[in-house]
Design a protein around this motif. Sequence first.
Motif, mmCIF file in Angstrom:
data_model
loop_
_atom_site.group_PDB
_atom_site.id
_atom_site.type_symbol
_atom_site.label_atom_id
_atom_site.label_comp_id
_atom_site.label_asym_id
_atom_site.label_seq_id
_atom_site.Cartn_x
_atom_site.Cartn_y
_atom_site.Cartn_z
ATOM 1 N N ALA A 167 -4.770 12.730 28.713
ATOM 2 C CA ALA A 167 -5.330 13.565 29.780
ATOM 3 C C ALA A 167 -6.856 13.533 29.711
ATOM 4 N N LYS A 168 -7.487 13.235 30.825
ATOM 5 C CA LYS A 168 -8.944 13.236 30.884
ATOM 6 C C LYS A 168 -9.384 13.329 32.338
ATOM 7 N N VAL A 169 -10.561 13.895 32.548
ATOM 8 C CA VAL A 169 -11.099 14.047 33.890
ATOM 9 C C VAL A 169 -11.722 12.723 34.336
ATOM 10 N N GLU A 170 -11.340 12.271 35.520
ATOM 11 C CA GLU A 170 -11.910 11.037 36.091
ATOM 12 C C GLU A 170 -12.402 11.341 37.494
ATOM 13 N N ARG A 171 -13.616 10.884 37.792
ATOM 14 C CA ARG A 171 -14.257 11.179 39.077
ATOM 15 C C ARG A 171 -14.539 9.901 39.849
ATOM 16 N N PHE A 172 -14.971 10.091 41.087
ATOM 17 C CA PHE A 172 -15.451 8.955 41.863
ATOM 18 C C PHE A 172 -16.761 8.451 41.277
ATOM 19 N N GLY A 173 -17.010 7.142 41.403
ATOM 20 C CA GLY A 173 -18.238 6.569 40.884
ATOM 21 C C GLY A 173 -18.610 5.321 41.665
ATOM 22 N N PRO A 174 -19.641 4.614 41.234
ATOM 23 C CA PRO A 174 -20.082 3.408 41.938
ATOM 24 C C PRO A 174 -18.980 2.353 42.051
ATOM 25 N N GLU A 175 -18.140 2.245 41.041
ATOM 26 C CA GLU A 175 -17.060 1.263 41.052
ATOM 27 C C GLU A 175 -15.803 1.794 41.736
ATOM 28 N N THR A 176 -15.812 3.081 42.077
ATOM 29 C CA THR A 176 -14.650 3.703 42.730
ATOM 30 C C THR A 176 -15.139 4.490 43.949
ATOM 31 N N PRO A 177 -15.574 3.801 45.000
ATOM 32 C CA PRO A 177 -16.144 4.479 46.170
ATOM 33 C C PRO A 177 -15.113 5.337 46.900
ATOM 34 N N MET A 178 -15.534 6.550 47.258
ATOM 35 C CA MET A 178 -14.623 7.490 47.887
ATOM 36 C C MET A 178 -14.076 6.973 49.210
ATOM 37 N N GLU A 179 -14.916 6.288 50.003
ATOM 38 C CA GLU A 179 -14.465 5.865 51.328
ATOM 39 C C GLU A 179 -13.267 4.921 51.244
ATOM 40 N N ALA A 226 -1.923 14.906 37.621
ATOM 41 C CA ALA A 226 -1.555 15.771 36.505
ATOM 42 C C ALA A 226 -2.293 15.421 35.221
ATOM 43 N N THR A 227 -2.884 14.221 35.159
ATOM 44 C CA THR A 227 -3.618 13.815 33.958
ATOM 45 C C THR A 227 -5.100 14.173 34.032
ATOM 46 N N GLY A 228 -5.523 14.748 35.166
ATOM 47 C CA GLY A 228 -6.925 15.125 35.329
ATOM 48 C C GLY A 228 -7.730 14.183 36.187
ATOM 49 N N ASN A 229 -7.082 13.287 36.891
ATOM 50 C CA ASN A 229 -7.778 12.324 37.744
ATOM 51 C C ASN A 229 -8.155 12.990 39.067
ATOM 52 N N LEU A 230 -9.403 13.328 39.235
ATOM 53 C CA LEU A 230 -9.861 14.010 40.441
ATOM 54 C C LEU A 230 -9.809 13.099 41.663
ATOM 55 N N ARG A 231 -9.971 11.793 41.459
ATOM 56 C CA ARG A 231 -9.843 10.855 42.575
ATOM 57 C C ARG A 231 -8.436 10.928 43.160
ATOM 58 N N ALA A 232 -7.445 11.002 42.295
ATOM 59 C CA ALA A 232 -6.052 11.054 42.751
ATOM 60 C C ALA A 232 -5.762 12.366 43.474
ATOM 61 N N ILE A 233 -6.345 13.460 42.996
ATOM 62 C CA ILE A 233 -6.117 14.758 43.639
ATOM 63 C C ILE A 233 -6.671 14.758 45.055
#
Length: 353
Positions: free
Chosen positions: A279-291, A119-126
């Motif tokens: 609230a801010k958009v957060e995406r996957f990155g090198p420090e937050t690997p999707m796998e 709900a805060t815009g964290n795309l990793r969490a979605i």
Amino acid sequence: MLENLMDQFGEGAVLMMAGALVGLVFGIAAQHARFCLRAATVEVSEGHFGPRLSIWLIAFCAAVFCVQAAIAAGFLDVSEARQLAATGSMSGAVIGGLMFGAGMILARGCASRLLVLSATGNLRAIVTGLVLTLVAQASLRGVLAPIREDLAQLWLIEGGAARSLLAHLGLTSRAASGIAAFGLLGALAFSAGCRTGLSRMVAAICVGGAVALGWLLTFAIAQTSFEVVAISSITFTGPSTDTLMGLVNSTQMPLGFGVGLVPGVFAGAGLMALAAGEAKVERFGPETPMERYLIGACLMGFGSMLAGGCAVGAGMSGGAIFAVTAWVAVFCMWVGAVITHRLTQNLRVPTPA
């Protein structure tokens, strides 16, 4: 009042409104308090007993105190709740709890925290939450269901007194609420020593209060309705699965407590994040690997269905009514999380300068 509402809108709609109200309170409070079991376990695994642990302890003790005090006062009866009345699985609580604990470390949040962060815009969490929900559905009714059922059948426990921790300990709800009250005071003192803000401590109490509110509202509706209504409180894996499947499989979603709970939490957390400028958009990155997140989501999805609930569903809602399997599950979640965090820290390869 409940009778008038049910006559006008029906039991399903009233349950949905109750779920939305409980979810709104939980979402607002959880976002402000930074309530998160995973964060608390990380502090413990690192030998640092700090504010995140204190917030979880406040919320847990508040939930136990409010629920048991309501039972002692005669306002609530949870004897027919699924966590107590139905046959439970101790093997599911142990194995599922360990899996869930490991998964929430890898995904950096449990099911409730992922919903709040979404709900805060964290795309990793979605993304992680969607995968968790799909795996949970596959574990409940899909291809993974036979495996879950086989594991659950390894060690069963009968419903009723055999599944009540209070019965095993010979304690009454009045005694349990008194112990929880002392625990809550201790947790508040500990939190104050960690210099946790007063508003966050109050919010943590509201998180526990939301659990009690869920039990009280569904019980009141069950007592008023002519139909059989299952009493329940906050849990996320099952309601998230039902909501998602209802959206993609049908033009009309069956109304119920869980259907209101999930959007309620999302709305409450989102409103609080917007009000606080968080609230801010957060995406996957090198420090937050999707796998890593996806593996964690799979472990939590299967583990929660095997354990009979998520960190809030088993740990808070089930724990507050002293279901044996719930206490075993949340203990194993702690164990799984601490072990996984230490392993991931030991295996971490330093980044070259």
